[in-house]
Structures are given as C-alpha cells and as structure tokens.
Design a protein around this motif. Structure first.
Motif, short mmCIF file in Angstrom:
data_model
loop_
_atom_site.label_atom_id
_atom_site.label_comp_id
_atom_site.label_asym_id
_atom_site.label_seq_id
_atom_site.Cartn_x
_atom_site.Cartn_y
_atom_site.Cartn_z
N THR A 255 36.79 43.22 37.83
CA THR A 255 36.68 43.28 39.38
C THR A 255 37.44 43.48 40.60
O THR A 255 38.11 42.81 40.49
CB THR A 255 35.31 42.42 39.32
OG1 THR A 255 36.36 40.62 39.06
CG2 THR A 255 34.67 41.54 37.70
N GLY A 256 36.40 42.55 41.39
CA GLY A 256 37.24 42.99 42.61
C GLY A 256 37.57 41.11 42.98
O GLY A 256 38.62 41.60 43.71
N ASN A 259 40.35 40.98 41.01
CA ASN A 259 41.67 42.03 41.51
C ASN A 259 42.56 41.95 42.64
O ASN A 259 43.59 41.84 42.85
CB ASN A 259 41.46 43.16 41.44
CG ASN A 259 42.16 44.65 41.81
OD1 ASN A 259 43.30 44.88 40.84
ND2 ASN A 259 42.07 44.68 43.03
N ALA A 260 41.49 41.25 43.65
CA ALA A 260 42.19 40.40 45.06
C ALA A 260 43.21 39.49 44.75
O ALA A 260 42.90 38.50 44.08
CB ALA A 260 40.72 40.26 45.84
#
Length: 358
Positions: A255-256, A259-260
């Motif tokens: 997910t964002g 992954n961030a």
C-alpha cells in the motif's frame, strides 16, 4: 558488431571470445594518480573464475590478468587501461558435434540469423566467459569509488529454494561455494545441486547485490536514472532474465503507507525508516543502501536431449556435452558486484563533473 562498450564518464569495452587466445577490456575515464596493480584486479577475478567447486564448470582457467597500458610507477596515468586475460583451457572439440545445430536457450540461432555466421566454440562472444572482462573493469571501478563504498553480492535463491533472511550473515558468504549468506540454506543447496549435476540438468537462481556508503546525489533524472542504468547493467549479464530495485515486483503488493520510506532527522541528518525504494528516489541515490536483485535462468547446456533445428533447416535433437555450470547463478555473484561498481563509478564521475566535489 556494436554494443561492446558500457558507461559514459567511466567506460569500458570488452573483447575476445570464449575459445579464442585471450579476452580482455579497455577502460576509459579512470582519473590519474590512483594506485593500481594487477593484484588489485586479480582478487576479484579469483572470485569469478571457474573450477572452484563441483557446482561450477570444471574448465580450469587461472584468469591471470595483465595490465598492458594506463599504469605507470604503480598509479593510473589517466590514459586508457588495457587488460589482458589469456584463455588456457578451451576445449573446442567438445562442440564439434553440435556446430551445425542451434542449442535451445542459447544465442546460437539469433547470432546466425543476424550476422550469417556464429562461433560455435562455446558460444564465442555470447559466452559467459566474457564476464571475466567485466569483473576486471569492476575492480578498477572499485578503486575509483574508494573504501567508503562497499559492494557485496549474495546468492539468495537456487531453483525454488530461498534463503531465510533472518539468518543473513555476510561473513557466511565466504565460507560456502555459493556466496550464500544463510549457512542452513547453503548446506541444503549441496544436496539440491548434486542431484541436478548428476542428472545433467540445471537450475536458475536469484542474486542480490547491495552497495553501502553510496552518497546522496548519484544519478540523473529522466533517461539517465541510476536505477535505469543499474537495470541495464544487470540485464546485460549473460542468462539474466529479470531485475528489480528495492521492493521491486513486490511493490505491486504494497500500500502507499507501507511503500513510503518515512524520514526523520537524526544527528542533523536525514534518516529513512525503511528502504522499499532500494536507495534510489527519482533516479537519484538517497544515501541508503542501493539494493538490486536479478534472476538468472537455468544453464541452457544440458545433457537431456532437446528438440531443435540445424543450419540446413532440418528438425533434429541436441544434447550438449562438455563442462557446464549446473547453476550459472553462482558465478554471477561477482559479476553482479562488478556491474554495480562500474555504474556507481560512472555516476560518481558524472556527478563530480556537473556538481563538483571530491
């Protein structure tokens, strides 16, 4: 034949064939006054050379390098560095029976279709023998990078057998014939590859290469991204069929939020809390470890008869005899390290030219 050179500010050109008298390379762009001796190159060639265990080809090549130019009184002069590695254990007769047949999985057919001629002696220019020249060039690249940047590679998968990353130990890589960082997996791989070798077959592998100490700022946006050049470098290695940076293909499952790579200030410097990006953001190094993985296909030369065609357009079968790696991914580890080194050296010199600094 084009495509024999790699790099920009640091550029090398390889030459020679698997069963020719010698192979080698010419390295351009090395700054002057860098200490360099044949021993600095030999230590890396010794990691790659064949015949070091029963799990690699038994071709016996000392891979002794000779510096022909570009070094004077123990330091580089800034002129082209020419390197020579003589071939001493080629057995061209091993390929006489298949000289008119195209080996499935090899470059035989495509070379013949493109050039109208092919060197059937071990694949000629398409042979993995060429990678010794890359390792030699990579040794010079490491001298440019200096001791602050550490490049290490490891075999993390053989066939379907993966390592347990919780057991990762870099020192273990030097204690087994696979460059495996997991002692338990390395022990299991002995049995796996013995079975493959005795059956005259082969398996693929996955190699991971990590560069630590890479400064922030290497790489250029858009078409000359650091990760783009690394991907090309690794894909240019014989038998490589896939490359990923950081989380790679696995990023598609994140997910964002996961992954961030979140950031915090520590001791006055930016610190990342994870490294899904593999040390590269927007094509530019972030200061984290640069992480690259590549998949190596099974060695195409196997004893089991395979259907193919010949130069005369006839259907036939082929069984490749001779000395071949049951898992060519093993010797791809030092080659991957070398290609990481040449890309980083190239971008380091380009960064200095544009932005200054030492």
């Amino acid at each position: 034949m084009a495509g024999n050179s790699f790099g920009s500010a640091f550029r090398f050109t390889t030459w020679g064939e698997s069963h020719g008298p010698a192979i080698g390379c010419v390295v351009d762009g090395t700054p002057p006054r860098i200490p360099l001796a044949e021993a600095d190159i030999q230590v890396w060639l010794d990691k790659r050379k064949p015949g070091q265990s029963r799990f690699t080809t038994q071709r016996r090549e000392p891979d002794q390098v000779k510096i022909l130019s570009g070094v004077f009184e123990g330091v580089t002069t800034g002129t082209p560095i020419s390197l020579l590695i003589e071939n001493e254990d080629a057995r061209s007769k091993d390929y006489t029976d298949i000289k008119d047949k195209f080996r499935p999985g090899h470059a035989d057919y495509t070379y013949w279709a493109k050039y109208g001629i092919r060197d059937y002696r071990g694949g000629g220019r398409s042979s993995a023998r060429e990678t010794a020249s890359r390792v030699a060039a990579g040794a010079i690249a490491r001298k440019i990078l200096g001791d602050a940047i550490v490049i290490r590679g490891a075999l993390i998968q053989v066939g379907t057998h993966r390592i347990d990353r919780t057991r990762w130990d870099w020192e273990e890589c030097a204690r087994n014939p696979f460059w495996c960082p997991d002692a338990v997996s390395a022990q299991a791989w002995h049995g796996v590859l013995d079975e493959v070798r005795k059956a005259g077959s082969s398996v693929g592998a996955v190699v991971e290469v990590i560069a630590s100490g890479v400064p922030v700022g290497l790489g250029d946006p858009i078409y000359d991204k650091l990760d783009a050049d690394l991907a090309k470098a690794m894909m240019s290695i014989n038998a490589v069929k896939g490359v990923e940076i950081g989380a790679g293909m696995g990023a598609a499952e994140l997910t964002g939020e996961t992954n961030a790579d979140e950031m915090r200030m520590r001791d006055g410097k930016v610190s990342f809390l994870s490294n899904q990006a593999g040390g590269i953001l927007g094509g530019i190094s972030s200061g984290q470890d640069v992480v690259v993985r590549f998949a190596v296909k099974p060695t195409s030369s196997i004893l089991s008869p395979r259907r193919t065609v010949d130069l005369h357009g006839q259907n036939t079968e082929i069984s490749t005899k001779g000395r071949h790696d049951p898992c060519v991914g093993i010797r791809a580890v030092p080659v991957g390290e070398a290609m990481m080194a040449v890309v980083l050296a190239d971008h380091l010199l380009r960064h200095r030219a544009q932005c200054g600094g030492s």
